[in-house]
Write a protein that holds these residues in place. Structure first.
Motif, short mmCIF file in Angstrom:
data_model
loop_
_atom_site.label_atom_id
_atom_site.label_comp_id
_atom_site.label_asym_id
_atom_site.label_seq_id
_atom_site.Cartn_x
_atom_site.Cartn_y
_atom_site.Cartn_z
N UNK B 111 -43.63 -16.90 -8.07
CA UNK B 111 -44.51 -15.57 -7.76
C UNK B 111 -45.73 -15.70 -7.26
N UNK B 112 -46.24 -15.21 -6.06
CA UNK B 112 -47.47 -15.49 -5.64
C UNK B 112 -48.51 -15.09 -6.72
N UNK B 113 -49.74 -15.60 -6.85
CA UNK B 113 -50.86 -15.17 -7.57
C UNK B 113 -51.64 -14.22 -6.74
N UNK B 114 -52.35 -13.27 -7.43
CA UNK B 114 -53.21 -12.43 -6.51
C UNK B 114 -53.84 -13.00 -5.66
N UNK B 115 -53.97 -12.35 -4.38
CA UNK B 115 -54.57 -12.79 -3.29
C UNK B 115 -53.71 -13.47 -2.28
N UNK B 116 -52.42 -13.84 -2.67
CA UNK B 116 -51.38 -14.36 -1.59
C UNK B 116 -50.33 -13.75 -1.34
N UNK B 117 -49.74 -13.80 -0.39
CA UNK B 117 -48.54 -13.29 0.17
C UNK B 117 -47.32 -14.34 -0.14
N UNK B 118 -46.34 -13.86 -0.74
CA UNK B 118 -45.17 -14.80 -1.12
C UNK B 118 -44.05 -14.30 -0.30
N UNK B 119 -43.35 -15.22 0.22
CA UNK B 119 -41.89 -14.85 0.84
C UNK B 119 -40.68 -15.49 0.05
N UNK B 156 -43.64 -7.09 -12.83
CA UNK B 156 -44.61 -7.89 -11.68
C UNK B 156 -45.64 -6.79 -10.85
N UNK B 157 -44.66 -5.44 -10.67
CA UNK B 157 -45.60 -4.46 -10.28
C UNK B 157 -46.49 -4.07 -11.02
N UNK B 158 -46.19 -4.14 -12.33
CA UNK B 158 -47.33 -3.40 -13.25
C UNK B 158 -48.46 -4.56 -13.14
N UNK B 159 -48.13 -5.91 -12.80
CA UNK B 159 -49.59 -6.51 -12.47
C UNK B 159 -49.81 -6.96 -11.31
N UNK B 160 -49.69 -5.70 -10.31
CA UNK B 160 -50.43 -5.64 -9.21
C UNK B 160 -49.56 -6.75 -8.05
N UNK B 161 -48.24 -6.78 -8.22
CA UNK B 161 -47.46 -7.60 -7.22
C UNK B 161 -46.87 -6.60 -6.18
N UNK B 162 -47.17 -6.55 -5.26
CA UNK B 162 -46.52 -5.61 -4.27
C UNK B 162 -45.23 -6.15 -3.77
N UNK B 163 -44.22 -5.36 -4.14
CA UNK B 163 -42.97 -5.94 -3.72
C UNK B 163 -42.15 -5.01 -2.64
N UNK B 164 -41.96 -6.04 -1.52
CA UNK B 164 -41.21 -5.34 -0.33
C UNK B 164 -39.92 -5.99 -0.25
N UNK B 165 -38.74 -5.48 -0.28
CA UNK B 165 -37.54 -5.97 -0.38
C UNK B 165 -36.63 -5.52 0.85
N UNK B 166 -36.37 -6.40 1.77
CA UNK B 166 -35.68 -6.13 3.05
C UNK B 166 -34.43 -6.82 3.08
#
Lengths: 267, 267
Positions: B111-119, B156-166
């Motif tokens: 899972x990407x840490x804050x500041x990062x974009x994970x794909x 994850x979203x509670x921890x400020x991971x923005x989730x975009x599922x395509x």
């Protein structure tokens, strides 16, 4: 512009004073930036072949004083590659877990597998740079590390990891301008780190440590290049040119279809 | 083109038959490709702020049948971002070590840490897709996983991971054309995998499994989007548009200078 000129000759004495940080290879900025666009397309194709072929890995090591452009090379050159084939690792101050291991442990874990391009933003060379200059470990420890690095890198190149090591060479005045920029431009504030000034105060000691690392760890298989980096456009173009040469030398080919799949028609 | 139209409404029934894989949002190809260039510059700026700010992470999940364009999105959309702020993980058949853990273990580690974009190119959703369709685990195991996924993603979203599922939505005929291309174009041979034909033969079962996953795991915080993907240019533009909206909603700001560094002059 000849890329060999920027290569640190293995086994020879060298001095960074012989390299002009302002060097522009007698090139024109605008024309070179246009050539860079084409170079990046060529790099993208070569990398796709590297990825498809899965026989080699490419490992790019970026070192240089603060503001020398390590992040800039990631943004402006490494962006040529398909991001799916790239893994960038920025090495920070070692964590407690990393410190409990030998110094190659944390880098070894993230060496790119065959098919991938790895970028080390800082690397195991910090262990003969900051650790030496700041006396974090005694001389009898750091002085043995050059040999360890050469052995480690030989193991990697024996395993078809292509190593390109770039020292980004700026001068002290250029660093002053860039640090001041970070203080003045609101979009750059986040890059300013007060501890950079401590390293700046030891400029000559760092330079000596860099020269030792470049001299002792430039080998035929894993050479160091000194990249004049006061001019960002020249830095980008020179690095892209070297990467293209190194990738072309692999004579990569598109892999053929697997046995039993030739002539299939999809229903 | 309204991006909300492509969002899977949480808690509602849905059918993929209601989405046209050929949908082009009534846009023109050439014009849209030009708009995409501008969108990518905007995404690059937003990502630099995300990186500087270190308060949020962005996690993009790509799912879809073989050839639906997961790799293409990496190459053509994710390339907008500075590669230093991006980490892409392709999930393959689980290794023995991964199989010895619960199914969220291998994704949680990256899972990407804050500041990062994970794909995530494929993801923990494979555990309710391929594992369900191919009967790799029994129904009593996979049927509990939807709840596990929603709980995991909520954490994850509670921890400020923005989730975009395509979900990349192609039809069976488009897949046929794309697979045949891989057999005919020498620069695409390496992408052809005979086992893709086995999954193709179970098209309807996969579709049913996708519908279940989309319906049961689209939430307000971590919504699924159905991306019509027969037309690559529309797929790219729609995904870039959604990413821009999600990043803009964060109202990111450039971080200020740290205390004690305002007004410094570099010597």
């Amino acid at each position: 512009m000849k890329t060999e000129w920027y290569l640190v000759k293995p086994g020879k004495k060298m001095s960074l004073a012989d390299y002009d940080a302002n060097d522009n290879g007698k090139l024109e900025k605008d024309e070179t930036n246009e050539k860079l666009l084409k170079l990046k397309q060529e790099l993208n194709l070569l990398q796709t072949q590297l990825y498809a072929d899965r026989c080699y890995a490419l490992l790019i090591i970026l070192q240089g004083m603060d503001t020398s452009g390590k992040d800039g090379v990631c943004k402006q050159v490494v962006s040529a590659f398909n991001p799916q084939g790239v893994q960038i690792t920025s090495f920070k101050v070692p964590t407690a877990i990393e410190m409990a291991h030998d110094f190659t442990w944390r880098v070894h874990r993230v060496v790119p597998p065959h098919g991938m391009v790895g970028i080390f933003n800082r690397s195991h060379y910090e262990d003969v740079l900051v650790q030496r200059v700041e006396n974090i470990v005694p001389k009898e420890v750091w002085s043995k590390r050059y040999r360890t690095i050469n052995d480690f890198e030989k193991m990697l190149t024996d395993n078809r990891v292509i190593l390109c090591k770039f020292y980004l060479h700026i001068d002290q005045e250029e660093q002053r301008l860039r640090l001041q920029d970070r203080l003045e431009d609101p979009t750059e504030h986040w890059k300013f780190n007060i501890s950079d000034l401590k390293a700046r105060a030891k400029w000559d000691e760092y330079r000596k440590a860099y020269e030792a690392a470049l001299m002792r760890c430039s080998t035929d298989e894993a050479p160091w290049y000194v990249i004049p980096a006061n001019r960002k456009w020249f830095r980008n173009y020179l690095i892209a040119s070297i990467l293209k040469e190194r990738l072309q030398a692999l004579d990569l080919r598109w892999p053929p279809l697997e046995d039993g799949t030739v002539g299939i028609t999809i229903e």
